[in-house]
Every structure is written in C-alpha cells, then in structure tokens.
Enzyme design. Structure first.
Site, PDB file in Angstrom:
ATOM      1  N   PRO A 176      84.805 -46.137  77.120  1.00  0.00           N
ATOM      2  CA  PRO A 176      85.828 -46.702  78.005  1.00  0.00           C
ATOM      3  C   PRO A 176      87.183 -46.786  77.322  1.00  0.00           C
ATOM      4  CG  PRO A 176      83.790 -47.891  78.258  1.00  0.00           C
ATOM      5  CD  PRO A 176      83.560 -46.918  77.149  1.00  0.00           C
ATOM      6  N   CYS A 177      88.208 -46.366  78.051  1.00  0.00           N
ATOM      7  CA  CYS A 177      89.505 -46.133  77.426  1.00  0.00           C
ATOM      8  C   CYS A 177      90.523 -47.227  77.700  1.00  0.00           C
ATOM      9  CB  CYS A 177      90.075 -44.808  77.920  1.00  0.00           C
ATOM     10  SG  CYS A 177      90.389 -44.766  79.705  1.00  0.00           S
ATOM     11  N   GLN A 178      90.156 -48.284  78.421  1.00  0.00           N
ATOM     12  CA  GLN A 178      91.180 -49.249  78.814  1.00  0.00           C
ATOM     13  C   GLN A 178      91.882 -49.883  77.628  1.00  0.00           C
ATOM     14  OE1 GLN A 178      88.154 -48.990  80.054  1.00  0.00           O
ATOM     15  NE2 GLN A 178      88.090 -49.368  82.250  1.00  0.00           N
TER      16      GLN A 178
ATOM     17  N   PHE B 293      92.839 -48.397  75.059  1.00  0.00           N
ATOM     18  CA  PHE B 293      93.740 -47.426  74.442  1.00  0.00           C
ATOM     19  C   PHE B 293      94.822 -46.934  75.394  1.00  0.00           C
ATOM     20  CE2 PHE B 293      89.364 -46.627  72.843  1.00  0.00           C
ATOM     21  CZ  PHE B 293      89.519 -47.231  71.618  1.00  0.00           C
TER      22      PHE B 293
ATOM     23  N   ASN C   7      88.951 -38.823  75.731  1.00  0.00           N
ATOM     24  CA  ASN C   7      89.586 -40.095  76.020  1.00  0.00           C
ATOM     25  C   ASN C   7      91.000 -39.842  76.527  1.00  0.00           C
ATOM     26  OD1 ASN C   7      90.070 -43.023  75.883  1.00  0.00           O
ATOM     27  ND2 ASN C   7      88.353 -43.022  74.449  1.00  0.00           N
TER      28      ASN C   7
END
Length: 434
Positions: free
Chosen positions: A95-97, A99, A134
């Site tokens: 999960p990229c939130q 970054f 990502n």
C-alpha cells in the site's frame, strides 16, 4: 500441468488482480495471491483463481480467501518455506498511501510496515525475480523527522525506496529501480509508477538491466498489439464505444441495486485497435457499466465545468472560482490525449463530451482491463467505510494496469527461456568434450 518454461509467481498485496492478470496473459502461472480486502479478493478469485480463462495452481493448504501478508506468515510459515525452489517470482505493490505525493508522506505510517512483511516473505521463498510496484513518490525523500530512524543512511535522509533496495541487495538481489510511464505500454493513461525489478545475483547475466529491458520493449510491445507506436493511445480511442449518446438505456442489474441504468453495449464494427484489444475474449456485454444517477443540478454543473475547464488539466484556482467549487482534483478528459491518472474517487474525472462521471467499466478501460474481466462487489462506498471497504471504483483505481504487467511478464519469461537455452548449450558443449 506446468509447462517447462512457465514462470511461477506469487502476488502479494494483489488487489483485484491487475498484476496477476498481466503476468497470466504473458504465459506465467499464478500459484497464490494475498489480498486483505474481501471485495478485491472476490474479483481476483472470480476472474483468475477459479476463472474460465485463467486458473491459479492454488496449494491445498492455503484457503482461497482474503488475508493479510501477516496472516500468511503467522499461520503458514512452514508451508511457505517449503515453496523455496518452486517459485520464480514474487510480485507485490505494498500500500502506497504513506509514500504518495497526494498524502502527508509520513514515514511512520503503519502501512509502510507492510513492506517489511513483503521482505520477510522474500527471505522465506527466495525467488529468482522480484517486482515491486508503487507510486512515483516511493522514491522521494521524507522531509519530516518523525519515524526516520530506520531510514537514515550514513547520517543522511533517504527515501523508502532506497531503504528497500539496500535491504534487497543485502538479501542477494541485483536491483533495477526507476519510474516508468504506463502510457509507453499502450495504457491510455499518463500514469507514472515506480518499479523495482530484481534478480538473484547467482542468476545474473552480464549486461542485462531488467528495467532498461522493459523500457526498450515498449515499442515492439505496442506494435504486436496493433497499437500506435509513434504516439500514445488516446482517451477517445479507449472509451468512445462506451458513450451513451444514441444508445438505449436499460436497467442495470449487476450491482443488485434498483433504479440505476446502463447504456446498451455495441457489438457492431468500426472499433479502434485498442477497443478491439480490450474486447478480445469477450462475447457478451461486460459488467460494471452502471451510470451514476446525477441530479439535474449536477448535470448542469458538469456542463459548466466542461465549458470552462481546459481538457486534460485540473481546474485552476480561477476556474474553481468561476464554477463555484473548492474541489481541486476535478479534471475534464481530453479525448485526444491519454487520461490523467485514474484514482479511487469516481467524481475526480468527468467525461470529455457527456456531462457525467465515468462508469467503472470506462475507468477499467483506461486502466487496460479487458472487457471479459468482471468486477465484483458494490460499486462505491462512503463515509467511514471508505477506509474499510474496496468497492469496484477503488479496486480499479488501485490496480496495476494489466498491459504494463504483461510487458513485465514478457521480459522475465524471455529471460528464463534464454537462461535455459544457454544452460542447455553449455551442457551440450561439455558433453562434446568427452
């Protein structure tokens, strides 16, 4: 039965299956996929695990259900370890939130810790290849001080991407990182993603940069699919056959909610090469074509936005004041260019010609999901449930575009074939010496 050259993979943080779908289309064999959202896993299982076009070689010891990577490692540690030597590739987009440049980019965000679980899985299975996907912000340096202790190298701030790359190198991998534009691979969307394509050092072949190999394959990849090679696929080339003007509206039934409509799906000729590609393998009208029930006042507002907004660009401060909105992300599509990045919020993007938001299927087209791929579960959710549920629009917005994943699969499959051919030639040469 596994083919001799077939590349076997595990998909972690799999979402609805965009990465898996592309790899399967490239001729790889899925073993299992880990996804914590029941709704996203339902879509993945329906299409790829127990599907009619693709089926994973799912192990008997692992339930076909949603779970976290933490669950997998805690409950099936011994079984996962036993897979070592049978898995060629692990893919995953943690999960990229934590970054994303759209968020606060907090290094202490607990979602960033999911990367650690990915690395633990890698250590157990030790596949030949790894692919981490990502957002582009994955490689940006954190600017606040909180939680930076583990991200400090030689007393200097570093990006989380650099931290992960260093860990992988220490684990025995060559790492080829960088940003790619999905539009280079036929996706009708300007979607820049950060990739790490890795290979165990003992397999390393001199002069092979996996990310550069991917980039160099883009023109041939598009040509093989009859897509333009001198420009990007445009928004209208992707979704013009799904416009509602001139078509009958019928009741939508796939959402299970009464009162919604969808436009009839055309089966006539005259489709663009991209539309032909997306329609391949589909013999019935696809699901997820439900139209939003816009109020008349909303429709009039959208018409005003379409008149004022510069197509393909977010509303400027002046434009927002003219239409009376504080919403920053609103963009009217430009039919003659690729779409901007598709997000999880359905009202971020307006159609280029019709005063409405896009259907889930139109978003899926812009993400390069083929029409036969059927999304499952509710269409949208709201309020506090947005943090807990993964409805269709969210599944689509979070997904890795399958065409990009297929291109990645192609270069890895080619490398495996070349390695086996090279090994066979070496064996033949050694036999000839006796």
């Amino acid at each position: 039965m596994q083919k001799s050259n077939q590349l076997r993979f595990i998909d972690v943080f799999a979402g609805c299956g965009g990465l898996s779908l592309g790899l399967l289309e490239a001729g790889c064999q899925g073993v299992f996929a880990i996804e914590k959202s029941p709704l996203a896993f339902l879509t993945l299982r329906h299409n790829l695990v127990d599907g009619t076009r693709h089926q994973f070689d799912w192990p008997e010891w692992l339930p076909k259900q949603s779970m976290t990577c933490e669950d997998l490692l805690a409950n099936y540690h011994e079984q996962v370890t036993s897979l070592r030597g049978t898995i060629d590739l692990i893919v995953g987009g943690p999960p990229c939130q934590g970054f994303s440049t759209a968020g606060r980019r907090d290094p202490a965000d607990p979602r960033n810790k999911m990367t650690e679980q990915y690395l633990s899985l890698v250590g157990l299975v030790q596949p030949r290849f790894l692919v981490i996907e990502n957002v582009a912000g994955f490689d940006m340096r954190f600017e606040n001080e909180k939680g930076l202790a583990e991200l400090v190298a030689n007393g200097k701030k570093t990006s989380y991407a650099q931290y992960v790359a260093d860990r992988l190198r220490h684990m025995g991998y060559d790492v080829y990182p960088g940003i790619v534009n999905c539009a280079d691979f036929g996706v009708p969307q300007m979607r820049h993603r950060y990739l790490m394509i890795c290979e165990r050092k003992e397999w390393k072949r001199e002069g092979v940069d996996l990310l550069e190999s991917l980039r160099l394959s883009s023109i041939d990849f598009r040509a093989e699919r009859n897509l333009p090679t001198d420009r990007y696929v445009t928004t209208s080339e992707a979704i013009s056959d799904l416009e509602i003007k001139g078509r009958s509206l019928v009741a939508n039934v796939d959402s299970g909610v009464p009162g919604f409509f969808e436009a009839t799906y055309p089966f006539d000729s005259g489709f663009t090469p991209y539309q032909v590609l997306m329609r391949t393998g589909s013999h019935v009208a696809p699901n997820s074509r439900r139209l939003a029930n816009h109020k008349q006042s909303t429709i009039e507002y959208f018409k005003t936005v379409q008149k004022i907004c510069r197509p393909g660009r977010c509303l400027s401060k002046e434009e927002r004041e003219l239409v009376g909105t504080k919403k920053h992300a609103t963009t009217v599509l430009d039919p003659n260019t690729p779409s901007p990045t598709i997000t999880t919020l359905p009202d971020d993007i307006l159609h280029y010609d019709e005063p409405r938001i896009l259907t889930a299927r139109e978003n899926a087209r812009l993400q390069s999901f083929p029409d036969w791929f059927a999304f499952q579960g509710k269409y949208t959710t709201g309020g506090k449930q947005r943090k807990l549920e993964c409805p269709r629009y969210t599944q689509i917005g979070n997904a890795v575009p399958p065409l990009l994943a297929e291109a990645i699969g192609n270069i890895l499959v080619k490398l495996v074939k070349e390695s086996k051919a090279s090994g066979l030639n070496a064996l033949n040469n050694s036999i000839g010496e006796f």
